[in-house]
Design a protein around this motif. Structure first.
Motif, PDB file in Angstrom:
ATOM      1  N   GLN A 284      53.726  42.824  34.181  1.00 14.39           N
ATOM      2  CA  GLN A 284      52.405  43.098  34.751  1.00 14.39           C
ATOM      3  C   GLN A 284      52.537  44.111  35.887  1.00 14.39           C
ATOM      4  OE1 GLN A 284      50.638  39.406  35.953  1.00 14.39           O
ATOM      5  NE2 GLN A 284      50.745  38.494  33.912  1.00 14.39           N
ATOM      6  N   ALA A 285      51.514  44.977  35.950  1.00  9.70           N
ATOM      7  CA  ALA A 285      51.531  45.978  37.026  1.00  9.70           C
ATOM      8  C   ALA A 285      51.435  45.302  38.376  1.00  9.70           C
ATOM      9  CB  ALA A 285      50.368  46.943  36.821  1.00  9.70           C
ATOM     10  N   GLY A 286      52.170  45.828  39.331  1.00  4.73           N
ATOM     11  CA  GLY A 286      52.139  45.296  40.684  1.00  4.73           C
ATOM     12  C   GLY A 286      53.089  44.145  40.912  1.00  4.73           C
ATOM     13  N   ARG A 287      53.718  43.620  39.870  1.00  7.12           N
ATOM     14  CA  ARG A 287      54.643  42.496  40.031  1.00  7.12           C
ATOM     15  C   ARG A 287      56.064  42.956  39.697  1.00  7.12           C
ATOM     16  NH1 ARG A 287      52.561  36.917  37.558  1.00  7.12           N
ATOM     17  NH2 ARG A 287      54.389  36.341  38.810  1.00  7.12           N
ATOM     18  N   ALA A 288      57.025  42.491  40.477  1.00  6.16           N
ATOM     19  CA  ALA A 288      58.412  42.903  40.290  1.00  6.16           C
ATOM     20  C   ALA A 288      59.034  42.138  39.132  1.00  6.16           C
ATOM     21  CB  ALA A 288      59.214  42.658  41.560  1.00  6.16           C
ATOM     22  N   ALA A 289      59.874  42.824  38.378  1.00  9.31           N
ATOM     23  CA  ALA A 289      60.592  42.205  37.263  1.00  9.31           C
ATOM     24  C   ALA A 289      62.014  42.739  37.259  1.00  9.31           C
ATOM     25  CB  ALA A 289      59.886  42.511  35.953  1.00  9.31           C
ATOM     26  N   SER A 290      62.956  41.900  36.806  1.00  7.60           N
ATOM     27  CA  SER A 290      64.374  42.287  36.757  1.00  7.60           C
ATOM     28  C   SER A 290      64.711  42.837  35.392  1.00  7.60           C
ATOM     29  CB  SER A 290      65.271  41.090  37.063  1.00  7.60           C
ATOM     30  OG  SER A 290      65.022  40.604  38.376  1.00  7.60           O
TER      31      SER A 290
END
Length: 902
Positions: A284-290
């Motif tokens: 999702q845009a705006g959320r950090a992901a690894s």
């Protein structure tokens, strides 16, 4: 591009100037080389020509011609170049003949042709030209000398004249040659400086021109695009701009290229999802992901990805910021490993906050103390710990740790069940950015087993491992402490030195294992007789010491000494053996007998030795005379070693008579030592010393050889043959070469074996053990008989009386002295005589001094006797006179008194 072109032009200019300078330097180097060769050739030509003038050796003339050719070659090249019209190949050949460096020949020609009038060069050339005539004169002299030596040997006057001319020419050439060398060197330095400043100036002008051009070009760079690019590329994170509709990359910054290993041109146009290993679905845009970012050659980099929408004019784009999380993951892994290591470490670990309240403990600490981690949270780290003396941990410990030092030491820790154990505690601090303690880390180790082991080692270091008594070093320490107390309180300290009598016989007769167990029982008996504060020690072998402190007088120790004598003389039962021993005790006391521990032990030892020498199973208090006796024994030992070499020993012979007839049937050889200063020394004084020094075997061999020689001398003198008895020590009797030695002594004198009787004591037979029977059988086979001496005083078995070679039994004087009045001596003597008769042994009684003793022994069945009643020991000539009365008499001090007959 203009900056690049300008830079290339400047570098080309500088390289061209540098190349030209190098070529000039090569030319100068050629000049310097040529100058060196010319100067050397000039000097060598003078030396060679003078040598030729003196010796006429053609080799010297050839040497001169060779150097002269070099000078002429240089001169020819110089003159052709300076003339302005020359053949280059011819000049180059001349320079090569003069050994000029080949690579420098073009530069030399160029310099002479174009710079002959340059500073320093003009002066150098003038100096060179000025020597031409003189060098030609040298050649003229060489031709004259060559002509002279061709017609014979020139006269001495001619040679002297030519040598004088050579010296004069050399004196003229040498300063001009030096001037030439100096001017060439100065010219080289001047030329180098000109070249350097020329290259430097040209380079400087070119650099200034290029910098001015660069300044004007860079001043024209303007606009928001440049500022944006500067910020975009300088970001620490990777930034990617993606077309929202197609998902393709529009632009990347420098960090993205670096991490992926691909240039911006390669990345632009590629799909954004191709940069990662894992799928992007669900992000999702705006959320950090690894995710994992792909790098060069398939490598990956853990990253955290965050996207947001933006507009570039009318085009919607997605901006992706990619952050490297490698360090964060590494730190998390290190923390996890540290936590696992902390949990698995063998020592207990406590982590506390700055107020020393427990935050966590590991499993080893739970197992060590029984306290769970939850039970200790918020409790102080030192709540269950005390110093070994029971006091709380002092504030100084925490002050030391806070000051930056680690603290470690022994504490007493309490378990959950209330028990305590010794613990080694190590405390250190973890500090914040300002250096203040933020956490305390304590490492706990149970040292109960280590302390027990240390105590065992310390006990072993201070105590005898066999008996458990203190060893010598520890005994001396206790003694020194007792002396210090006695000095302050004006008391006495007594040291007893105890030595077991005949312990070696027990060791040899039974076994060392039995001997060790005997020593353990002796130590127990000694301990039972001591009071609190007394110390018993074993300082070696069968030697024990006892320390009795805090006495009023030295003599107050007599009571405990008597108890020890009684206790140690009682029978000891070890396995199936009942062993009876006694002890000799020496006593020394502070302050009378010594002021330190070593002196007291030494003096008590001297007193013990006196007790053993005078009367065993007794004690003696130390006196200074005892050390005098010891010194006398040491002196005796030194002199005894020299006695054999100096022939100070001699034999006397005591007759043995047949009691019934009074006839002399045998004599006993007795050893005497005629000391040159002290006179005659009896065996009882020096034989024990000889046994201790290991000299007894040599003395026994000397006695055997001398006895056999004396028997032969008596035979040659016509003395009736009689038996001669010789005393044998246990050391020689048990030696493998004993029987051969006796046999050789008899054979060397051609004597019958029946003429010799060997006497050995009971105690000596006991020490020989199982070897005694084998030796007796060998002696019996040779026909040599043996007498058991001092019978009834030792520890031997009656079985020795049945050994093959035993034919005689000697009754000790200790039993004869009390006859006939002492009922016990009479009963023992009669029993021995009856036993001997039944075994077929001939009995000999020693020490007969009265008629009553003679009559009793005769009635009881004794066969032979010795003693002062019949005769004292005699010299060999006195024995010969007694046995051969018709021969001329010898002066006799003693007279044979035959016993009265009834």
């Amino acid at each position: 591009m203009p900056l690049v072109y300008g830079l290339v032009g400047m570098l080309v200019l500088i390289l061209a100037l540098t190349w030209g300078a190098l070529q000039l330097q090569v030319a100068l180097a050629g000049f310097l080389n040529g100058e060196s060769i010319w100067s050397k050739a000039q000097k060598q030509s003078v030396i060679a020509l003078e040598s030729y003038a003196i010796s006429g050796d053609p080799a010297d003339l050839a040497n001169y011609r060779e150097n002269y050719a070099v000078l002429m070659a240089d001169r020819s090249a110089r003159d052709q170049i300076l003339s302005g019209s020359y053949d280059y190949e011819e000049v180059a050949g001349a320079l090569r003949r003069s050994n000029t460096v080949t690579i420098a020949i073009p530069g030399v020609v160029f310099m002479l042709h174009h710079f002959s009038g340059a500073p320093y060069m003009r002066d150098a050339l003038d100096a060179w030209r000025s020597t031409d005539t003189s060098i030609q004169d040298l050649n003229t002299i060489a031709d004259a000398l060559a002509a002279g030596y061709a017609n014979g040997v020139p006269g001495q006057a001619e040679i002297t004249r030519q040598r004088a001319r050579i010296h004069a020419i050399n004196s003229y050439i040498e300063p001009r040659s030096t001037l030439f060398s100096r001017k060439i060197a100065d010219g080289a330095v001047w030329m180098g400086q000109v070249l350097f400043w020329g290259v430097f100036g040209a380079g400087l002008i070119a650099a200034l021109l290029w910098l001015d051009m660069a300044r004007r070009i860079l001043a024209s760079v303007r606009g928001s695009e440049e500022r944006y690019r500067l910020l975009f590329d300088s970001a620490a994170d990777a930034i990617v701009m993606i077309d929202e509709s197609s998902g393709r990359i529009l632009d990347v910054n420098r960090t993205t290229s670096s991490w992926t290993g691909r240039s911006a041109g390669e990345l632009v146009g590629d799909r954004f999802v191709h940069l990662f290993v894992q799928s992007m679905a669900g992000q999702q845009a705006g959320r950090a992901a690894s995710n994992l970012l792909l790098g060069e050659q398939g490598s990956t980099r853990p990253v955290e990805l965050q996207t947001s929408l933006a507009n570039w004019g009318s085009q919607p784009v997605r901006q992706a910021i990619i952050r490297d999380i490698s360090e964060r993951l590494k730190m998390e892994q290190e923390r996890r490993i540290a936590a696992e290591a902390l949990a698995g470490i063998a020592e207990g670990v406590i982590i506390a906050d700055a107020e020393r309240r427990v935050l966590s403990t590991n499993e080893a600490h739970v197992g060590l103390t029984g306290f769970s981690s939850q039970a200790l949270i918020s409790h102080h780290l030192d709540e269950h710990r005390r110093l070994p003396d029971g006091k709380p941990l002092p504030q100084s410990i925490w002050d030391s740790v806070a000051a930056g030092r680690n603290w470690s030491g022994e504490v007493l820790s309490t378990r959950n069940d209330g028990s305590s154990y010794p613990e080694h505690l190590s405390i250190s601090a973890i500090r914040d950015g300002e250096g203040q303690p933020q956490y305390y880390v304590a490492v706990c180790t149970d040292i109960h087993e280590a302390k027990a082991s240390q105590q065992r080692l310390e006990h072993m270091a201070r105590h005898d491992p066999l008996t458990g008594l203190v060893n010598r070093a520890e005994f001396e320490r206790h003694c020194s402490e007792a002396i210090a107390v006695a000095e302050r309180e004006r008391l006495a300290v007594v040291v007893l030195f105890i030595d077991l009598d005949a312990f070696k016989i027990v060791n040899d007769s039974y076994s060392h294992a039995i001997g060790d167990r005997l020593l353990v029982k002796v130590a127990e008996r000694i301990r039972r007789q001591l009071s609190d504060g007394d110390v018993a020690g074993r300082i070696g072998g069968d030697e024990f010491t006892v320390l009795i402190p805090r006495l009023i007088l030295r003599e107050d120790a007599r009571a405990i000494v008597n108890r020890l004598l009684v206790s140690l003389s009682e029978p000891l039962l070890i396995d199936d053996y009942e062993i009876v021993l006694s002890a000799s005790i020496g006593v020394a006391g502070y302050p009378l007998d010594g002021a330190n521990a070593a002196a007291l032990i030494t003096n008590a030892d001297a007193a013990m030795y006196a007790a053993k020498a005078e009367e065993r199973n007794a004690c003696r208090f130390y006196t200074p005379m005892m050390h005098a006796d010891t010194r006398r024994r040491l002196q005796l030992a030194t002199e005894l070693r020299q006695a054999l070499a100096r022939n100070e020993f001699h034999l006397v012979f005591q007759p043995s008579v047949e009691l019934r007839s009074g006839r002399i049937v045998a004599v006993e050889a007795l050893l005497r030592w005629q000391h040159p200063e002290r006179g005659e020394i009896l065996p009882g004084e020096f034989i024990p010393v000889a046994e201790g020094l290991g000299l007894i075997r040599r003395i026994d061999e000397w006695v055997m050889q001398t006895t056999c020689a004396q028997i032969q001398a008596w035979d040659l003198a016509g003395v009736p043959p009689i038996r001669v008895a010789v005393n044998i020590s246990a050391r020689w009797f048990g030696h493998p070469a004993f029987v051969d030695g006796v046999s050789r002594a008899l054979q060397s004198r051609q004597l019958s074996a029946s003429r010799l009787l060997l006497e050995i004591t009971e105690s000596a037979m006991l020490r020989l053990g199982d070897d005694i029977e084998r030796t007796m059988q060998t002696l019996h086979a040779l026909g040599i008989e043996v007498a058991i001496d001092d019978f009834g005083t030792g520890y031997s078995s009656m079985a020795y009386l049945k050994l093959p070679a035993v034919a005689y039994l000697k009754i000790d004087r200790s039993f004869v002295t009390g006859l006939p009045g002492d009922a016990n001596d009479a009963a023992i003597t009669e029993a021995m005589l009856v036993m001997s008769k039944s075994l077929g042994l001939v009995t000999i009684a020693e020490g007969i001094e009265t008629e009553a003793q003679h009559d009793f022994l005769l009635r009881s069945g004794c066969v032979e006797g010795q003693g002062y009643l019949y005769s004292r020991p005699l010299q060999p000539d006195e024995v010969r006179y007694l046995l051969c009365p018709n021969q001329p008499p010898v002066p006799a001090r003693l007279k044979l008194v035959p016993p009265k007959r009834s």
